[in-house]
Write an enzyme that holds these catalytic residues in place. Structure first.
Site, mmCIF file in Angstrom:
data_model
loop_
_atom_site.group_PDB
_atom_site.id
_atom_site.type_symbol
_atom_site.label_atom_id
_atom_site.label_comp_id
_atom_site.label_asym_id
_atom_site.label_seq_id
_atom_site.Cartn_x
_atom_site.Cartn_y
_atom_site.Cartn_z
ATOM 1 C CB CYS A 201 -19.532 -49.388 28.150
ATOM 2 S SG CYS A 201 -21.438 -49.292 28.734
ATOM 3 C CG ASP B 283 -19.293 -37.535 16.631
ATOM 4 O OD1 ASP B 283 -18.945 -38.156 15.890
ATOM 5 O OD2 ASP B 283 -20.658 -37.661 17.206
ATOM 6 C CG HIS C 216 -25.325 -49.973 28.909
ATOM 7 N ND1 HIS C 216 -24.790 -49.376 27.636
ATOM 8 C CD2 HIS C 216 -26.454 -50.390 28.280
ATOM 9 C CE1 HIS C 216 -25.391 -49.825 26.481
ATOM 10 N NE2 HIS C 216 -26.422 -50.477 27.179
ATOM 11 C CB THR D 94 -25.048 -45.545 14.905
ATOM 12 O OG1 THR D 94 -24.800 -44.449 15.429
ATOM 13 C CG2 THR D 94 -25.736 -45.071 13.578
ATOM 14 C CG HIS E 159 -24.114 -45.859 26.379
ATOM 15 N ND1 HIS E 159 -23.486 -46.814 27.297
ATOM 16 C CD2 HIS E 159 -24.212 -44.704 26.976
ATOM 17 C CE1 HIS E 159 -23.125 -46.298 28.351
ATOM 18 N NE2 HIS E 159 -23.579 -44.737 28.215
ATOM 19 C CG HIS F 116 -25.328 -40.954 22.547
ATOM 20 N ND1 HIS F 116 -25.827 -42.174 22.166
ATOM 21 C CD2 HIS F 116 -25.116 -40.257 21.259
ATOM 22 C CE1 HIS F 116 -26.096 -42.224 20.914
ATOM 23 N NE2 HIS F 116 -25.574 -41.161 20.149
#
Length: 117
Positions: free
Chosen positions: A10, A33, A49, A98, A101, A103
């Site tokens: 976020c 990443d 979120h 980990t 959210h 993804h």
């Protein structure tokens, strides 16, 4: 958009934490990443979120549907559409999620094997 305090993704979407943006539209943000496991490793996150695939609700139907099309657009932008790419959703602690959210990891730029990258 709806964000959650303390969520790193976020904060990235809000511009509070720097990232290398690859794609952005009204509902999604894609960025490189910081610990890539393939030559091309990009994360696609909804701006709203949602903790994971497991927590999607009927109210998130647009996210669920449009995220796949967004992944397709990002992969094409990265030049992966012809040679192929892998999409990974880690859902829950035992699966290696980990950051809580939702993804998707887009991995490409090399020949991949199974299991692993």
């Amino acid at each position: 958009m709806y964000s959650m305090e303390g969520c790193i993704f976020c904060d990235i979407v809000a511009g509070k934490i720097p990232s290398t943006k690859v794609y952005e539209d009204t509902y999604f943000y894609a960025f490189k990443d910081i610990e890539p496991v393939a030559p091309i490793h990009v994360l696609v996150v909804p701006k709203k979120h949602v903790a994971s695939l497991a927590t999607l609700t009927e109210n998130d139907e647009d996210i669920a549907r449009n995220m796949l099309f967004t992944i397709q657009k990002v992969a094409a932008t990265l030049g992966l559409a012809e040679d192929g790419y892998r999409v990974v959703y880690n859902t829950g602690k035992k699966a290696g999620q980990t950051v809580h959210h939702l993804h998707a990891h887009i991995l490409g730029g090399k020949e991949m094997s199974w299991p692993g990258v």
